[in-house]
Structure formats: C-alpha cells, structure tokens
Design a protein around this motif. Structure first.
Motif, short mmCIF file in Angstrom:
data_model
loop_
_atom_site.label_atom_id
_atom_site.label_comp_id
_atom_site.label_asym_id
_atom_site.label_seq_id
_atom_site.Cartn_x
_atom_site.Cartn_y
_atom_site.Cartn_z
N HIS A 1 0.81 -1.21 0.00
CA HIS A 1 0.00 0.00 0.00
C HIS A 1 0.86 1.27 0.00
O HIS A 1 0.46 2.29 -0.54
CB HIS A 1 -0.92 0.02 1.22
CG HIS A 1 -2.02 -0.96 1.13
ND1 HIS A 1 -1.84 -2.28 1.43
CD2 HIS A 1 -3.31 -0.84 0.73
CE1 HIS A 1 -2.98 -2.92 1.25
NE2 HIS A 1 -3.88 -2.08 0.81
N SER A 2 2.05 1.16 0.61
CA SER A 2 2.91 2.35 0.70
C SER A 2 3.40 2.80 -0.68
O SER A 2 3.84 3.93 -0.84
CB SER A 2 4.09 2.07 1.62
OG SER A 2 4.85 1.00 1.11
N VAL B 1 0.27 5.15 -3.85
CA VAL B 1 0.05 6.58 -4.14
C VAL B 1 1.17 7.14 -5.04
O VAL B 1 0.89 7.73 -6.10
CB VAL B 1 -0.14 7.40 -2.85
CG1 VAL B 1 -0.25 8.88 -3.17
CG2 VAL B 1 -1.37 6.94 -2.11
N PRO B 2 2.46 6.95 -4.67
CA PRO B 2 3.52 7.45 -5.57
C PRO B 2 3.43 6.84 -6.97
O PRO B 2 3.60 7.54 -7.96
CB PRO B 2 4.81 7.01 -4.88
CG PRO B 2 4.47 6.75 -3.48
CD PRO B 2 3.04 6.36 -3.45
N MET C 1 0.78 8.53 -8.95
CA MET C 1 1.21 9.87 -9.39
C MET C 1 2.15 9.76 -10.59
O MET C 1 2.05 10.52 -11.55
CB MET C 1 1.90 10.60 -8.24
CG MET C 1 0.94 11.05 -7.16
SD MET C 1 1.79 11.45 -5.63
CE MET C 1 2.53 13.01 -6.03
N ILE C 2 3.06 8.78 -10.54
CA ILE C 2 4.01 8.59 -11.66
C ILE C 2 3.25 8.17 -12.92
O ILE C 2 3.50 8.66 -14.02
CB ILE C 2 5.10 7.56 -11.28
CG1 ILE C 2 5.99 8.14 -10.17
CG2 ILE C 2 5.95 7.19 -12.49
CD1 ILE C 2 6.97 7.18 -9.56
#
Lengths: 78, 364
Positions: free
Chosen positions: B303-304, B307-308, B311-312
């Motif tokens: 899960h960590s 999000v990044p 975005m990428i």
C-alpha cells in the motif's frame, strides 16, 4: 498553472499527513523517497519542464528493431 | 493476509483484461491488415493466443507460495529473476499509462467534449488506485458484479447492429490479402494475449490451480470470441474503409443502431463496455506493478507504493502520448516489440528453468 501547482502542493501535504502514520521503518522510508520522486515528476508534467520521457527512452532502446519491423509491417497495411 | 479467489472470478478477470483496450482498437487494427478478412485475422490471433495462454499456465507449478515473484526467485535465481521483473515492470507500466491515457482521450474526444483529458486521466488513475488499495479480492468481486452487464452490452451491440449489416462487405473470404491477414495476427496478439502475462501475478492466488488453468483458457477464449464478433460486425456494417478510417470504429458501430426510430444512438453501450473493462485492466496492471515493486524494494506493505506509483502513472500518461495517431504508431512499432520481447522472454526463461529442474531431479 499556479492554481494547479497550489492544488498539487495541497495534495502532497494532505497525503503525507494521512499516509505517514500508516507505515513504519523501511516502508515509511521507501514511501517518502518514492513520493518525493513522484511529486517532482508530477510537478514537471504540470509546469511543462523538459524531462526525459519514458516512451522516448523505450523508443530509443528498441530503435534498431523498430525501423525494419515498421517497414515490413507497412507493406501489409492499408 | 493471504488473498484467495475462485476460478470463476479468475475467468472473469482474464475476460475483462483481454477485452480492455482490445475491444475498441482491434477491429480497426485487424481490418487495416486483413481488410475484409479482418475478422479472420482475429480468429487466427485468438487461436495463437490460446496457445500462449496454455504456455503461461504451465509456468506455475504446485508451489505453495502465492507470490509469483518469489516463485520466480526460487526457480531462476535472484539475478535473472530481478532482470525479468524489471522487463515485465517496464512493459506493464507502459500498458497501464497507455490504457489510462487512451480512455481519457476517448472520453474527451467522443463523450465529454471539451473536458481536458488530463482530468479524465486523473479520475481513471484515482479509481484504479482505490481498487488496488482495497486488494485483489475486491477487484475480482467487482469484476464478477460487472461481468453480466458487460456481456449484456456486448450482446445487445452485436444483435442491434445486425439489421445494418451487409454480408457483401466481408466478401470475398480469404481470396485476397492472404499474407496481410496472417501478418495482422502479430499486432492483434501483442495488444490482447501478450498483455496477459499480468495475470501470472493473480494465478497463484486461485484456490484450485488445476481449475485456474482451465479458467485462464476459458476467459481468454471467450474474450477472443467477443472480439471476433465485434470485428465481423464492424466490417459488415461500416465496411473496410469505414472501419479503418475511424480510430474508435466500434463506437461508430454503436452510432449506427436504429430500432424502429425509437432506440437510437445507444453507442454509450460501447462506452460502458470500455469503461468497465479498462477499469479492471488498469486495476490489475496497477496491482501487478505494486506487487512487483514491493518485491524489488523489499517493502512489507504494498500500500505504501500505491500513491507514488499512481502519481508517476498519471504524469507519464499526461506527457508521453501526445495524440491518438501516435498511439496507433506505437501499437505497430515500439509497443509491439516490447510486448513480444517481454511475453516470450519471461515464458521461455521460466519454461527452461522448469525443464532444467526436472532434468536434474531425474538425474538424481
């Protein structure tokens, strides 16, 4: 553009606050590193900075195969 | 927590993933090559695709591990496994952002005219992100819910355009352009069945592995059948020129539906099919990328990374593919090569490793 950048900064702050407490140790470290990288990349996309593009990179790597294949396939296309 | 899915759920997910981009682009691409034999190109592609699926199913043995990348590590060693994962990630990353951008462009050009595709790409990425954060089980359960609706939309589309069809448009059958009919199989497989390597990460999660292998074949076959029908309908209704001229020929096919001057312009049926199938494709690819990165970066919780990664994906989608013409050029060149290199390398290396291991066991 300024509005988009402000929106991005707000998003970054909110996500950092929300996600920070969910991860510990290596997970948190990797998250922060990747998130910083992703934020810069997204900012670059918003403000139109010229950064190396992924597709251009793949295109360049596969260019020795691409041209002959395209020439061959073009014979069969309308 | 270990996530388990049933073989039926796996069939549905394979179906959705195969149909994803294919349903909208394949009729145009196949007809560009095969002309009036475009639907036959898709038949050959489906048959070869089934052989590829059969090959993929042999890559997962009776391992206890449900993580495909750990299975790879055990089978080929860490270094080769790392290289293969990198290759797969580069291909699936390309597939994911290309899918996000193609749905955004489609909606921006055909439905919500004037809406910036960047906003639509943001919405698509966000829905995929939510799905991945909920996990694989939730993705497949949602796929199960939407499957009847997708099938109903496809059936309605195929039936309702039938009055407009003229069989003369698909004739002569295999009399002309035989070579092009066969060559067209290459891009069709690259866009449909080669992308199914993403399912290798889901396959070990199925309860019964023997049933899963059958489910893989059924899902791929059913999707192939749907693409054949849609391509045939596109050529029979729009003709070769009409199908080739339109980037979204199946959408134009939907615009042709006229029933008793009452049911008209129900092309949004096509849009529904594409929204739903592409959502599952993006979610599965996103899940694949998250799990692959989790394995490579040795992170406990995937899960960590979501999000990044989202975005990428969004930034890459917004900047890397300028327009639909460039997309078509990519599909016939760079993407095609990358998809074959990835699919065939991964399958060959894993098969060889399996054979060597069996040989060594025999010698002992």
């Amino acid at each position: 553009m300024l509005f988009h950048v402000l929106l991005l900064i707000t998003f970054i702050i909110v996500i950092l606050i929300y996600e920070w407490k969910h991860y510990q140790g290596r997970d948190r470290y990797v998250f922060v590193m990747l998130f910083a990288l992703a934020s810069i990349y997204l900012l670059a996309a918003i403000v139109d900075w010229r950064i190396p593009e992924y597709v251009q990179g793949v295109d360049f790597l596969l260019s020795p195969l691409k041209k002959p294949l395209q020439a061959w396939l073009d014979q069969f296309q309308i | 927590m270990e996530q388990k899915i049933s073989s039926i759920q796996f069939t549905v997910l394979v179906f959705m993933n195969t149909l994803g981009t294919a349903i909208i682009f394949i009729p145009t691409i196949a007809t560009r090559y095969g002309r009036e034999n475009g639907w036959i190109t898709v038949i050959f592609a489906t048959l070869l695709g089934m052989v590829f699926i059969l090959w993929l199913t042999t890559l997962i043995g009776q391992e206890d591990d449900t993580n495909f990348f750990k299975i790879m590590d055990n089978r080929v060693g860490k270094l080769i496994s790392y290289c293969l994962i990198l290759l797969m990630v580069s291909f699936i990353f390309f597939t994911t952002f290309a899918n996000i951008w193609s749905i955004a462009q489609f909606v921006s050009l055909q439905i919500l005219m004037g809406t910036p595709p960047q906003v639509l790409a943001l919405i698509s990425t966000f829905t995929g992100l939510i799905a991945v954060r909920y996990g694989l089980e939730v993705i497949v359960r949602s796929a199960e819910i939407f499957f009847p609706f997708t099938m109903l939309s496809l059936t309605l589309l195929a039936l309702l355009v039938w009055p407009e069809a003229q069989l003369i448009r698909v004739q002569p059958v295999m009399q002309l352009n035989q070579a092009a009919t066969f060559v067209g199989v290459l891009p069709v497989i690259a866009l449909t069945y080669m992308e199914l390597i993403v399912m290798l990460v889901v396959l070990p999660h199925v309860n019964d592995l023997r049933q899963a292998k059958k489910a893989f074949l059924i899902g791929g076959g059913l999707a192939g059948f749907c693409i054949i029908i849609v391509t045939f309908a596109a050529i029979a209704v729009l003709g070769v020129d009409g199908t080739v001229r339109h980037a979204y020929s199946i959408y134009v096919l939907g615009q042709n539906i006229q029933i008793a001057e009452f049911f008209e312009r129900i092309e949004v049926l096509v849009a529904f099919i594409w929204f739903i199938t592409i959502f599952f494709k993006v979610s599965t690819c996103f899940y694949f990328l998250s799990i692959a990165l989790q394995h490579m970066l040795k992170v406990k919780n995937y899960h960590s990374l979501t999000v990044p990664l989202g975005m990428i994906l969004l930034a890459t989608a917004m900047t890397n593919l300028p327009n639909i013409f460039y997309d078509f050029e990519m599909m016939n060149s760079t993407y095609l090569i990358l998809s074959y290199i990835t699919g065939l390398t991964v399958a060959t290396v894993l098969s060889l490793a399996m054979l060597i291991r069996k040989y060594k066991e025999k010698v002992k």
